[in-house]
Design an enzyme around this catalytic site. Structure first.
Site, PDB file in Angstrom:
ATOM      1  N   PRO A   9       0.764  -1.082   0.128  1.00  0.00           N
ATOM      2  CA  PRO A   9       0.053   0.211  -0.037  1.00  0.00           C
ATOM      3  C   PRO A   9       0.821   1.217   0.095  1.00  0.00           C
ATOM      4  CG  PRO A   9      -0.163  -1.165   1.896  1.00  0.00           C
ATOM      5  CD  PRO A   9       0.352  -2.245   1.131  1.00  0.00           C
ATOM      6  N   ASN A  10       0.203   2.095  -0.915  1.00  0.00           N
ATOM      7  CA  ASN A  10       0.933   3.427  -1.028  1.00  0.00           C
ATOM      8  C   ASN A  10       2.127   3.606  -1.530  1.00  0.00           C
ATOM      9  OD1 ASN A  10      -1.201   4.698   0.416  1.00  0.00           O
ATOM     10  ND2 ASN A  10      -0.270   3.852   2.279  1.00  0.00           N
ATOM     11  N   ARG A  17       4.688  11.161  -2.188  1.00  0.00           N
ATOM     12  CA  ARG A  17       4.304  10.911  -0.883  1.00  0.00           C
ATOM     13  C   ARG A  17       5.864  11.063   0.292  1.00  0.00           C
ATOM     14  NH1 ARG A  17       4.665   4.632   1.117  1.00  0.00           N
ATOM     15  NH2 ARG A  17       4.060   4.950   3.306  1.00  0.00           N
ATOM     16  N   TYR A  22      10.963   9.091   1.413  1.00  0.00           N
ATOM     17  CA  TYR A  22      11.044   8.250   0.261  1.00  0.00           C
ATOM     18  C   TYR A  22      11.631   8.847  -1.026  1.00  0.00           C
ATOM     19  CZ  TYR A  22       8.106   5.676   3.396  1.00  0.00           C
ATOM     20  OH  TYR A  22       7.374   5.180   4.564  1.00  0.00           O
ATOM     21  N   ASN A  73       8.137  -5.431  -1.018  1.00  0.00           N
ATOM     22  CA  ASN A  73       8.047  -4.425   0.075  1.00  0.00           C
ATOM     23  C   ASN A  73       6.461  -4.284   0.346  1.00  0.00           C
ATOM     24  OD1 ASN A  73       7.807  -2.241   1.412  1.00  0.00           O
ATOM     25  ND2 ASN A  73       8.888  -0.891  -0.166  1.00  0.00           N
ATOM     26  N   ALA A  76       3.104  -0.812   4.941  1.00  0.00           N
ATOM     27  CA  ALA A  76       2.305  -1.002   6.242  1.00  0.00           C
ATOM     28  C   ALA A  76       2.359  -2.235   6.720  1.00  0.00           C
ATOM     29  CB  ALA A  76       1.452  -0.020   6.510  1.00  0.00           C
ATOM     30  N   HIS A  79       4.332  -4.476   9.032  1.00  0.00           N
ATOM     31  CA  HIS A  79       4.302  -4.607  10.695  1.00  0.00           C
ATOM     32  C   HIS A  79       3.046  -5.279  11.446  1.00  0.00           C
ATOM     33  CE1 HIS A  79       7.208  -1.605   9.479  1.00  0.00           C
ATOM     34  NE2 HIS A  79       6.380  -0.965   8.826  1.00  0.00           N
ATOM     35  N   ASP A  86       2.274 -15.962   6.231  1.00  0.00           N
ATOM     36  CA  ASP A  86       1.989 -17.288   5.880  1.00  0.00           C
ATOM     37  C   ASP A  86       1.845 -17.608   4.458  1.00  0.00           C
ATOM     38  OD1 ASP A  86       1.364 -17.759   8.644  1.00  0.00           O
ATOM     39  OD2 ASP A  86      -0.812 -17.415   8.598  1.00  0.00           O
ATOM     40  N   GLU A  97      12.898  -9.245   1.610  1.00  0.00           N
ATOM     41  CA  GLU A  97      12.216  -7.984   1.787  1.00  0.00           C
ATOM     42  C   GLU A  97      13.031  -6.554   1.720  1.00  0.00           C
ATOM     43  OE1 GLU A  97       9.432  -8.292   5.326  1.00  0.00           O
ATOM     44  OE2 GLU A  97      10.288  -6.462   6.122  1.00  0.00           O
ATOM     45  N   HIS A  99      12.782  -2.439   1.929  1.00  0.00           N
ATOM     46  CA  HIS A  99      12.229  -1.166   2.282  1.00  0.00           C
ATOM     47  C   HIS A  99      13.062   0.143   2.162  1.00  0.00           C
ATOM     48  CE1 HIS A  99       9.261  -3.244   4.853  1.00  0.00           C
ATOM     49  NE2 HIS A  99      10.245  -4.013   5.278  1.00  0.00           N
ATOM     50  N   LEU A 100      12.335   1.088   1.471  1.00  0.00           N
ATOM     51  CA  LEU A 100      13.058   2.004   1.045  1.00  0.00           C
ATOM     52  C   LEU A 100      13.797   2.922   1.990  1.00  0.00           C
ATOM     53  CD1 LEU A 100      10.083   2.854  -1.168  1.00  0.00           C
ATOM     54  CD2 LEU A 100      12.416   2.658  -2.447  1.00  0.00           C
ATOM     55  N   SER A 101      12.935   3.085   3.086  1.00  0.00           N
ATOM     56  CA  SER A 101      13.652   3.816   4.520  1.00  0.00           C
ATOM     57  C   SER A 101      14.209   2.713   5.216  1.00  0.00           C
ATOM     58  CB  SER A 101      12.471   4.886   4.864  1.00  0.00           C
ATOM     59  OG  SER A 101      11.454   3.580   5.380  1.00  0.00           O
ATOM     60  N   ARG A 106      13.365   4.514  12.294  1.00  0.00           N
ATOM     61  CA  ARG A 106      12.155   5.554  12.440  1.00  0.00           C
ATOM     62  C   ARG A 106      11.126   5.189  13.576  1.00  0.00           C
ATOM     63  NH1 ARG A 106       9.292   5.163   6.578  1.00  0.00           N
ATOM     64  NH2 ARG A 106       8.067   6.633   7.613  1.00  0.00           N
ATOM     65  N   ARG A 110       7.446   0.683  13.287  1.00  0.00           N
ATOM     66  CA  ARG A 110       8.080   0.258  12.118  1.00  0.00           C
ATOM     67  C   ARG A 110       9.270  -0.745  12.213  1.00  0.00           C
ATOM     68  NH1 ARG A 110       5.709   3.514   8.335  1.00  0.00           N
ATOM     69  NH2 ARG A 110       5.073   5.656   8.982  1.00  0.00           N
TER      70      ARG A 110
HETATM   71  C1  DQA Z   1       8.287   1.245   3.869  1.00  0.00           C
HETATM   72  C2  DQA Z   1       8.272   1.208   5.056  1.00  0.00           C
HETATM   73  C3  DQA Z   1       6.800   1.141   6.072  1.00  0.00           C
HETATM   74  O1  DQA Z   1       6.960   1.362   7.280  1.00  0.00           O
HETATM   75  C4  DQA Z   1       5.867   1.846   5.265  1.00  0.00           C
HETATM   76  O2  DQA Z   1       4.501   1.748   6.022  1.00  0.00           O
HETATM   77  C5  DQA Z   1       5.730   2.107   3.931  1.00  0.00           C
HETATM   78  C6  DQA Z   1       7.291   2.195   3.227  1.00  0.00           C
HETATM   79  C7  DQA Z   1       9.491   1.639   3.042  1.00  0.00           C
HETATM   80  O3  DQA Z   1       9.642   1.083   1.996  1.00  0.00           O
HETATM   81  O4  DQA Z   1      10.330   2.124   3.525  1.00  0.00           O
HETATM   82  O5  DQA Z   1       4.709   2.410   3.315  1.00  0.00           O
HETATM   83  O6  DQA Z   1       7.978  -0.170   3.427  1.00  0.00           O
END
Ligand code: DQA
Length: 148
Positions: A9-10, A17, A22, A73, A76, A79, A86, A97, A99-101, A106, A110
Site C-alpha cells: 500500500p501507498n 508521498r 522516500y 515491499n 505498512a 508490521h 503465511d 523483503e 524497504h526504501l527507508s 524510524r 516500524r
Molecule cells: C516502507 C516502510 C513502511 O513502514 C511504510 O509503511 C511504507 C514504506 C518503506 O519502503 O520504507 O509504506 O515499507
C-alpha cells in the site's frame, strides 16, 4: 530466472508521498529502472502493486511455479500481516523483503517486521537501490542452488 516484485500500500504514491523520507523519484521511474537493471542482469522481472492485503496474498500464491524469486515491499503490512507471512511460508519461493527507508531508524511501530521472518533476508534504508540489491541476492541464491 523469473523474479516477481510485489509492492504494498501507498508505494504507488512514491514521488509525491513524504518525499523527505522516500525521495522524489516517482513509482513509474523506479519500475522502469528496475526493468532495465533486470535486463542487464539477464532475468525476467514482473512488478505488481496493491493497496489490498488479500490481493498481495493472491499474488504470492499465484507466484508458485511461475517465479523463482520474490522481492516484496509489504509497506505498512510489514508490521502486522500474518496473512502475508503465511503466504510467503506456504509458497516456499525464496523472498527478499525491501524497504526504501530504514525502518529500524524510524517510529517504534516500524521497527518490527512480521513478514521478514518468512524471507531470506531484509534490505532496508537504501531507497530503490534496495530492489537491485535484492535482485542480486536472489540471483546469487538461484545460481548457487542450480550449480551441479
Ligand atoms: C516502507 C516502510 C513502511 O513502514 C511504510 O509503511 C511504507 C514504506 C518503506 O519502503 O520504507 O509504506 O515499507
Amino acid at each position: 530466472m523469473r523474479i516477481l516484485v510485489i509492492n504494498g500500500p501507498n508505494i504507488n504514491l512514491l514521488g509525491s508521498r513524504e518525499t523527505h523520507i522516500y525521495s522524489n523519484m516517482n513509482y513509474t521511474t523506479i519500475c522502469d529502472l528496475l526493468h532495465e537493471k533486470a535486463k542487464d542482469m539477464g532475468v525476467s522481472l514482473d512488478i505488481v502493486q496493491s493497496n489490498i492485503e488479500g490481493e498481495i496474498v493472491n499474488y504470492i500464491q499465484d507466484a508458485q511455479n511461475k517465479y523463482d524469486g520474490i522481492i516484496i515491499n509489504p509497506a505498512a503490512y510489514t508490521h502486522y500481516s500474518i496473512a502475508i507471512y503465511d503466504a510467503l511460508k506456504a509458497v516456499q519461493i525464496p523472498a527478499v523483503e525491501v524497504h526504501l527507508s530504514n525502518i529500524h531508524a524510524r517510529e517504534d511501530f516500524r521497527k518490527k517486521s512480521i513478514t521478514a521472518g518468512a524471507c531470506m533476508g531484509q534490505i532496508s534504508g537504501f531507497g530503490y537501490l534496495g530492489y537491485i540489491l535484492a535482485m542480486q541476492a536472489l540471483i546469487h541464491d538461484f545460481k548457487s542452488k542450480n550449480r551441479c
